[in-house]
Enzyme design. Structure first.
Site, PDB file in Angstrom:
ATOM      1  N   SER A   7     -22.397  30.369  -8.806  1.00  0.00           N
ATOM      2  CA  SER A   7     -22.793  29.422  -7.754  1.00  0.00           C
ATOM      3  C   SER A   7     -22.936  30.090  -6.394  1.00  0.00           C
ATOM      4  CB  SER A   7     -21.767  28.286  -7.658  1.00  0.00           C
ATOM      5  OG  SER A   7     -20.467  28.794  -7.366  1.00  0.00           O
ATOM      6  N   GLY A   8     -22.990  31.417  -6.356  1.00  0.00           N
ATOM      7  CA  GLY A   8     -23.109  32.143  -5.098  1.00  0.00           C
ATOM      8  C   GLY A   8     -24.544  32.312  -4.649  1.00  0.00           C
ATOM      9  N   GLY A   9     -24.772  33.268  -3.748  1.00  0.00           N
ATOM     10  CA  GLY A   9     -26.083  33.468  -3.168  1.00  0.00           C
ATOM     11  C   GLY A   9     -27.156  33.821  -4.182  1.00  0.00           C
TER      12      GLY A   9
ATOM     13  N   LYS B 142     -24.378  37.643   1.057  1.00  0.00           N
ATOM     14  CA  LYS B 142     -25.698  37.012   1.149  1.00  0.00           C
ATOM     15  C   LYS B 142     -25.716  35.719   1.962  1.00  0.00           C
ATOM     16  CE  LYS B 142     -27.627  39.069  -3.002  1.00  0.00           C
ATOM     17  NZ  LYS B 142     -28.432  38.850  -4.213  1.00  0.00           N
TER      18      LYS B 142
ATOM     19  N   ASP C 277     -34.917  38.340  -4.020  1.00  0.00           N
ATOM     20  CA  ASP C 277     -34.375  38.022  -5.345  1.00  0.00           C
ATOM     21  C   ASP C 277     -35.176  36.880  -5.966  1.00  0.00           C
ATOM     22  OD1 ASP C 277     -32.285  39.888  -5.283  1.00  0.00           O
ATOM     23  OD2 ASP C 277     -30.948  38.499  -4.245  1.00  0.00           O
TER      24      ASP C 277
END
Length: 271
Positions: free
Chosen positions: A130-132, A70, A106
């Site tokens: 803590s990602g996309g 992402k 999202d």
């Protein structure tokens, strides 16, 4: 109507580290039900630049982007919609004559679910990840008025950055963190090697008021099963994936299905 693939059929696709069947079944069900000359296929890749270049070169109409691509896709597209630019994460690419325009549906799905489930913005939260996708969830909560909570992430740099962006605090783990809303935005509980791993402990779930697991495969993750057993209201990844997939469908085709057809498509995809 039965689709007969021909030279004019529009191809849409997905790129994911762990391809599933939900998007393929959901999109193709709607294409057939609405008589649209489209077909959808899921892929993974070890060469992301080549895959995105292929979308452009082959005239693929649209592509859904899932973990872990992402953020890495951002420099590979031509234009980024405000929904994606604000959180530096994309989940949808639309190809208009070789011009790749990126979006984030999202964010839209999470915002709608928080409203539908009537979760108060006064609720304290703990978001693990803590990602996309975590960015999309955290920023949707921020924009819905949530002000009290923690981003729980072992990666301190990413965790602190997301906390600063969304207006929450950062914590490396749940020690000392009290939260009424627990949100898992990690692969914990996803089909594969971590399928039986809980994102939060039984004690943390016991103290929570609402449990939200963004993992969509399986729809009943260990965390969701535990929360249901404890009598807690839940928001599932299956809900997220259906809502965001509808927005992708509209971007690809320009057609918005009615609510009844969306429900049918989601049930078919889960089946």
């Amino acid at each position: 109507m039965t689709l007969r693939i021909n030279r004019n059929t529009q191809l849409c696709m997905s790129l994911s580290g762990r391809p599933g069947n939900f998007g393929t079944r959901f999109q193709n069900y709607l294409y057939e039900a609405l008589g649209l000359d489209y077909v959808y296929k899921a892929f993974t890749t070890r060469d992301l630049p080549a895959a995105i270049g292929g979308i452009r070169a082959l005239g693929i109409r649209g592509c859904a982007i899932s973990m872990p691509f992402k953020e890495a896709c951002i420099p590979l597209v031509d234009e980024i919609d405000a929904s994606a630019a604000a959180i530096e994460s994309i989940n949808t690419i639309v190809n208009d004559g070789g011009h790749l325009h990126a979006y984030n549906t999202d964010y839209i799905a999470v915002a709608k679910l928080i409203e539908q489930h009537k979760v108060s913005p006064q609720t304290t939260l703990a978001l693990r990840g803590s990602g996309g996708m975590a960015k999309a969830v955290a920023c949707a909560l921020r924009d819905a008025g949530f002000r009290h909570g923690h981003i729980v992430a072992r990666n301190e740099a990413a965790g602190r950055k997301l906390a600063e962006t969304s207006g929450f605090a950062w914590a490396p783990d749940m020690q000392g963190v009290e939260a009424e809303l627990l949100i898992n935005v990690t692969p914990l509980g996803m089909e594969g090697s971590e399928a039986e791993t809980l994102a939060f402990t039984e004690q943390e779930v016991e103290r929570a008021g609402v449990v939200f697991d963004v993992v969509a495969l399986p729809s009943e993750t260990p965390l969701i099963r535990l929360a249901r057993a404890k009598g807690k209201p839940v928001i599932t990844g299956a809900e997220v994936i259906a809502l965001q997939a509808v927005e992708q469908f509209v971007l690809y085709t320009g057609v918005r299905p009615d609510d009844a057809l969306i429900v049918q498509a989601a049930a078919h995809a889960r089946g």
